[in-house]
Design a protein around this motif. Structure first.
Motif, mmCIF file in Angstrom:
data_model
loop_
_atom_site.group_PDB
_atom_site.id
_atom_site.type_symbol
_atom_site.label_atom_id
_atom_site.label_comp_id
_atom_site.label_asym_id
_atom_site.label_seq_id
_atom_site.Cartn_x
_atom_site.Cartn_y
_atom_site.Cartn_z
ATOM 1 N N TYR A 1 -96.323 34.030 -66.436
ATOM 2 C CA TYR A 1 -96.176 34.332 -67.858
ATOM 3 C C TYR A 1 -96.253 33.039 -68.653
ATOM 4 C CZ TYR A 1 -94.396 38.930 -66.571
ATOM 5 O OH TYR A 1 -94.268 40.191 -66.059
ATOM 6 N N TYR A 2 -96.904 33.125 -69.796
ATOM 7 C CA TYR A 2 -96.908 32.023 -70.756
ATOM 8 C C TYR A 2 -96.583 32.635 -72.110
ATOM 9 C CZ TYR A 2 -98.377 28.392 -73.943
ATOM 10 O OH TYR A 2 -98.391 27.466 -74.947
ATOM 11 N N ARG A 3 -95.569 32.080 -72.761
ATOM 12 C CA ARG A 3 -95.174 32.573 -74.078
ATOM 13 C C ARG A 3 -95.106 31.396 -75.043
ATOM 14 N NH1 ARG A 3 -91.490 34.869 -70.437
ATOM 15 N NH2 ARG A 3 -91.855 37.089 -70.110
ATOM 16 N N VAL A 4 -95.571 31.631 -76.253
ATOM 17 C CA VAL A 4 -95.446 30.642 -77.316
ATOM 18 C C VAL A 4 -94.794 31.336 -78.498
ATOM 19 C CG1 VAL A 4 -97.791 30.997 -78.212
ATOM 20 C CG2 VAL A 4 -96.641 28.847 -78.637
ATOM 21 N N TYR A 5 -93.825 30.643 -79.115
ATOM 22 C CA TYR A 5 -93.051 31.199 -80.224
ATOM 23 C C TYR A 5 -93.331 30.374 -81.478
ATOM 24 C CZ TYR A 5 -90.485 33.183 -76.294
ATOM 25 O OH TYR A 5 -90.147 33.838 -75.143
ATOM 26 N N THR B 1 -93.010 28.909 -69.788
ATOM 27 C CA THR B 1 -93.773 29.439 -68.655
ATOM 28 C C THR B 1 -92.783 30.042 -67.678
ATOM 29 O OG1 THR B 1 -93.709 27.317 -67.504
ATOM 30 C CG2 THR B 1 -95.645 27.758 -68.872
ATOM 31 N N GLU B 2 -93.245 31.059 -66.994
ATOM 32 C CA GLU B 2 -92.377 31.753 -66.038
ATOM 33 C C GLU B 2 -93.218 32.237 -64.871
ATOM 34 O OE1 GLU B 2 -89.290 35.560 -66.021
ATOM 35 O OE2 GLU B 2 -90.254 34.948 -67.882
ATOM 36 N N GLU C 1 -97.683 36.383 -75.898
ATOM 37 C CA GLU C 1 -97.424 36.374 -74.458
ATOM 38 C C GLU C 1 -98.720 36.625 -73.695
ATOM 39 O OE1 GLU C 1 -93.923 38.169 -71.944
ATOM 40 O OE2 GLU C 1 -95.395 39.748 -72.339
ATOM 41 N N GLN C 2 -98.925 35.831 -72.685
ATOM 42 C CA GLN C 2 -100.045 36.014 -71.778
ATOM 43 C C GLN C 2 -99.475 36.199 -70.373
ATOM 44 O OE1 GLN C 2 -103.423 36.031 -72.612
ATOM 45 N NE2 GLN C 2 -102.596 36.105 -74.690
ATOM 46 N N ARG C 3 -100.125 37.035 -69.582
ATOM 47 C CA ARG C 3 -99.647 37.332 -68.234
ATOM 48 C C ARG C 3 -100.822 37.389 -67.284
ATOM 49 N NH1 ARG C 3 -100.116 41.449 -65.480
ATOM 50 N NH2 ARG C 3 -98.794 42.240 -63.874
ATOM 51 N N ASP D 1 -103.806 27.278 -67.641
ATOM 52 C CA ASP D 1 -104.744 26.749 -68.640
ATOM 53 C C ASP D 1 -105.458 27.878 -69.375
ATOM 54 O OD1 ASP D 1 -104.124 24.114 -68.145
ATOM 55 O OD2 ASP D 1 -105.841 23.772 -66.806
ATOM 56 N N ASP D 2 -105.889 28.891 -68.629
ATOM 57 C CA ASP D 2 -106.560 30.042 -69.226
ATOM 58 C C ASP D 2 -105.631 30.784 -70.184
ATOM 59 O OD1 ASP D 2 -108.708 32.059 -69.433
ATOM 60 O OD2 ASP D 2 -107.305 33.334 -68.309
ATOM 61 N N MET D 3 -104.372 30.930 -69.811
ATOM 62 C CA MET D 3 -103.408 31.615 -70.679
ATOM 63 C C MET D 3 -103.169 30.816 -71.960
ATOM 64 S SD MET D 3 -100.600 33.383 -68.165
ATOM 65 C CE MET D 3 -100.262 32.004 -67.098
ATOM 66 N N ARG D 4 -103.113 29.493 -71.853
ATOM 67 C CA ARG D 4 -102.936 28.662 -73.051
ATOM 68 C C ARG D 4 -104.145 28.781 -73.977
ATOM 69 N NH1 ARG D 4 -100.816 25.229 -68.940
ATOM 70 N NH2 ARG D 4 -98.562 25.074 -69.176
#
Length: 179
Positions: free
Chosen positions: A106-110, A87-88, A128-130, A152-155
């Motif tokens: 920002y939320y990123r999952v790899y 998260t950023e 990536e979600q922003r 939560d919405d980005m996840r």
């Protein structure tokens, strides 16, 4: 209570049926469709790697779509390695007095995928979600709550995107989806 005009109830059985039929036709005509299940080409998935906050909702979505998350690699038709998440929070804009007015979140999952019959993992992929939101020190508690809801919405959206990417994967023919 329904208002009666001249002693007649406007919502009698037949008029109510016609009204419901019209509403149904309007919904069908506009393209409304209930969300169905995903058409996944595999029924068993092995998950490994870093623990992320989307693991539990992802497993629930997979189960809803008829996919079992197995504990044994030998039973898997597809392997998913969660590499991590990040998260950023960045300042988007400042006021004339130098106070923060807006933030970018920002939320990123790899992750990466592997066919159990292969020794080679597919390329690392990122979702990536922003979101951006306005900020005010005067509304500190409300803005902190808003930030948590946005994460939560980005996840949730990242979980849906990962499921969509899994839909295009075919065991035995792994490749990174074209975005």
């Amino acid at each position: 209570m329904h208002r009666m005009r001249n002693g007649v109830n406007p919502f009698t059985g037949s008029s109510l049926t016609i009204l419901l039929l019209l509403i149904s036709l309007m919904l069908a005509g506009c393209g409304f469709q209930m969300r169905g299940t995903a058409d996944l080409a595999f029924k068993n998935l092995y998950m490994q790697g870093a623990k992320t906050t989307i693991d539990k909702p992802l497993k629930k979505s997979l189960a809803t779509n008829g996919v079992t998350v197995v504990q044994d690699k030998e039973q898997a038709e597809l392997m998913l390695e969660m590499i991590g998440e990040k998260t950023e929070k960045r300042i988007l804009s400042l006021s004339g007095t130098g106070l923060v007015r807006e933030f970018d979140l920002y939320y990123r999952v790899y992750f990466r995928l592997k066919d159990p019959d292969s020794d080679v993992w597919g390329p690392e992929q990122m979702i990536e979600q922003r979101r951006d939101y306005s900020y005010s020190d005067a509304e500190l508690l409300a803005k902190q709550g808003e930030e948590l809801r946005l994460y939560d919405d980005m996840r949730t959206e990242a979980t849906r995107e990962l499921l969509r990417r899994l839909v295009v994967q075919k065991p035995g023919n792994l490749q990174a989806p074209k975005l």
